[in-house]
Design an enzyme around this catalytic site. Structure first.
Site, PDB file in Angstrom:
ATOM      1  N   HIS A 273       0.835  -1.210   0.000  1.00 11.72           N
ATOM      2  CA  HIS A 273       0.000   0.000   0.000  1.00 11.72           C
ATOM      3  C   HIS A 273       0.868   1.258   0.000  1.00 11.72           C
ATOM      4  O   HIS A 273       0.604   2.224  -0.719  1.00 11.72           O
ATOM      5  CB  HIS A 273      -0.876   0.052   1.260  1.00 11.72           C
TER       6      HIS A 273
ATOM      7  N   GLN B  31     -17.994  -6.866  -1.816  1.00 12.51           N
ATOM      8  CA  GLN B  31     -17.058  -7.726  -2.549  1.00 12.51           C
ATOM      9  C   GLN B  31     -16.667  -8.966  -1.761  1.00 12.51           C
ATOM     10  O   GLN B  31     -15.827  -9.736  -2.211  1.00 12.51           O
ATOM     11  CB  GLN B  31     -15.823  -6.929  -2.975  1.00 12.51           C
TER      12      GLN B  31
ATOM     13  N   LYS C  14      -0.507  -4.676  -8.807  1.00  8.64           N
ATOM     14  CA  LYS C  14      -0.697  -5.761  -9.782  1.00  8.64           C
ATOM     15  C   LYS C  14      -0.903  -7.111  -9.097  1.00  8.64           C
ATOM     16  O   LYS C  14      -1.169  -8.101  -9.765  1.00  8.64           O
ATOM     17  CB  LYS C  14       0.530  -5.852 -10.703  1.00  8.64           C
ATOM     18  N   LYS C  15      -0.740  -7.179  -7.775  1.00  7.68           N
ATOM     19  CA  LYS C  15      -0.963  -8.462  -7.109  1.00  7.68           C
ATOM     20  C   LYS C  15      -2.398  -8.917  -7.373  1.00  7.68           C
ATOM     21  O   LYS C  15      -2.641 -10.085  -7.625  1.00  7.68           O
ATOM     22  CB  LYS C  15      -0.723  -8.356  -5.607  1.00  7.68           C
TER      23      LYS C  15
ATOM     24  N   SER D 138       0.335  -8.968   1.685  1.00  7.84           N
ATOM     25  CA  SER D 138      -1.122  -9.005   1.725  1.00  7.84           C
ATOM     26  C   SER D 138      -1.561  -8.786   3.161  1.00  7.84           C
ATOM     27  O   SER D 138      -0.925  -9.282   4.091  1.00  7.84           O
ATOM     28  CB  SER D 138      -1.640 -10.366   1.241  1.00  7.84           C
TER      29      SER D 138
ATOM     30  N   ARG E   9      -3.876 -10.176   4.447  1.00  7.37           N
ATOM     31  CA  ARG E   9      -4.304 -11.483   4.950  1.00  7.37           C
ATOM     32  C   ARG E   9      -3.137 -12.347   5.445  1.00  7.37           C
ATOM     33  O   ARG E   9      -3.370 -13.398   6.041  1.00  7.37           O
ATOM     34  CB  ARG E   9      -5.100 -12.238   3.878  1.00  7.37           C
TER      35      ARG E   9
END
Lengths: 286, 286
Positions: free
Chosen positions: B37, B61, B148-149, B185, B187
């Protein structure tokens, strides 16, 4: 008057207007102008510093068996009428400019489009919402003006603009009528002289419904029974729908308590005409 | 730094910036910032006069069985990191502001969303496209920056922006990785130490695929066989998908001729991780 054919030129033109503090008023149309369109342009003239009128017969809002190919067109006549009504710009994009190869994005307003024309014309409002989203991004208006004759369209566009946070005002203007009450429509040119007479059943039904409402009737079923009985007796007509709906949800209602609309779609010969009356409003039909 | 919570304030703020000739660069996020980010914000700082970062965990989403409720959040930490990375504004809207009562409008990018995460997460890209359309209308940026991930997301947003004629540039930035190659990420915090080790199977698969490609392999099936065989041998992993697709259509391809991407989604324990490699590009994995 300026005639603009490309998205890029339209966006640059509007961006420059906005940056210089000018107010852009937009009238999206499918062309073949009648007095209804011209009244929207005159309203835009009052409200904006620059009046942009788009002419685009949008294929994605026509069903496969509908009148896309025979929809009436006359650019030169439209150009002159728009200029006389005060338009500054006609935006006149091609199909290739609007829907290039690999095009695949659609806007769906899911609830208010379910009833009425959404039932009779599957995909119609998906096409309408999508082309309006595109046109708004191209023209970047401060306000856009639509006729109330296409009432469900107006509700759908207002809902899309609110939901997607589009920063413009949507203005709905009263339906313009012929002297005898028929709502103006580019499709009226399809009518034979006999059908033209039968077509009065729509505006006359609205007038009957208003009279019943003014006498205190609040039962939707009783109003609709009266109207459908009347239309069924008029030659060459076939009712597509006759319904009374909430103007917020566009769902059928039984009792006229909150704001409600009677919406009609009637085939006269092979021409499908629509009209509507929002209960409690004025209705200038003789 | 400014913190803005309402749509109206955000629109007025951006409109004033635009009218004064300032360039607005936008980084939409779901918060819980990592270096990925922050690299987007630093890029925005280079490209814009004003950097707006949105933080919004978008419910539309997430699927019903997904991690919406446990998605990691830490506003105070995010605020500080964004400020250090050069953000001027954090836009931090509430659910009530984003999806008020009667909300019903969705944007569907119909083709490029069919494969990959579109198959595994029905409705995911409808939510992504819709929230991005809304955010773009709120923030009115000249450019928006995505990693782009989330490759299919980037393709979907680019397609939506082109199709709906949104007047902004979409910039895709390379994936930021941990030193050992794992794509950053939010996550990743879900992973146990053992799972963290197994999670390297994604980046190592990309590296293997690149090596095969660089050696001249152009048969997608042979590359995928190699990769899936490898991942299946790594503890605690379950492949959601491993595919090679056209970057234009996002459809599976058999031969690597035009520009193509290997896209992976792998469950490591109960955490679903994604990564991808566009053949022919650089890949900085040891």
């Amino acid at each position: 008057m300026n005639i603009i054919g490309t998205v890029q030129e339209m966006q640059r033109y509007s961006e420059a207007l906005r940056n210089s503090g000018k107010r852009v008023a937009f009238v999206p149309t499918m062309g073949y102008f009648h007095d209804g369109h011209l009244s929207l342009m005159r309203e835009a003239r009052k409200r904006g510093d620059c009046v942009v009128v788009s002419i685009y017969v949008n294929p994605t809002q026509f069903g496969p068996s509908e009148d896309l190919d025979k929809y009436p067109r006359n650019f030169e006549r439209d150009r002159q009428l728009a200029e006389d009504a005060g338009a500054d710009v006609i935006f006149f994009p091609s199909n290739a400019e609007m829907y290039p190869e690999h095009y695949q994005t659609y806007v769906n307003v899911e609830e208010v489009t379910k009833n009425l024309c959404g039932l009779s014309r599957p995909g119609h409002f998906r096409g309408v919402a999508t082309v309006c989203a595109k046109l708004f991004n191209m023209v970047k208006p401060h306000l856009a003006i639509f006729g109330k004759k296409d009432f469900q369209q107006l509700v759908t566009i207002k809902r899309m603009v609110a939901d997607l946070n589009m920063d413009l005002e949507i203005v709905g203007m009263p339906t313009t009528r012929e002297q005898d009450g028929l709502a103006m429509s580019s499709r009226n040119v399809y009518l034979s002289p006999e059908e033209r007479q039968s077509a009065l059943c729509l505006s006359r039904s609205l007038k009957k419904a208003k009279e019943l409402f003014d006498q205190g009737e609040r039962d939707a079923g009783r109003i609709l029974d009266e109207i459908t009985g009347y239309i069924e007796g008029v030659p060459s007509t076939r009712i597509d729908y006759a319904r009374i709906c909430s103007t917020t949800t566009m769902k059928d209602i039984d009792r006229l308590e909150d704001e409600s609309v009677m919406a009609l779609a009637v085939f006269v010969g092979s021409t499908r005409l629509i009209d509507n009356y929002v209960f409690g409003e004025e209705l200038n039909i003789e």
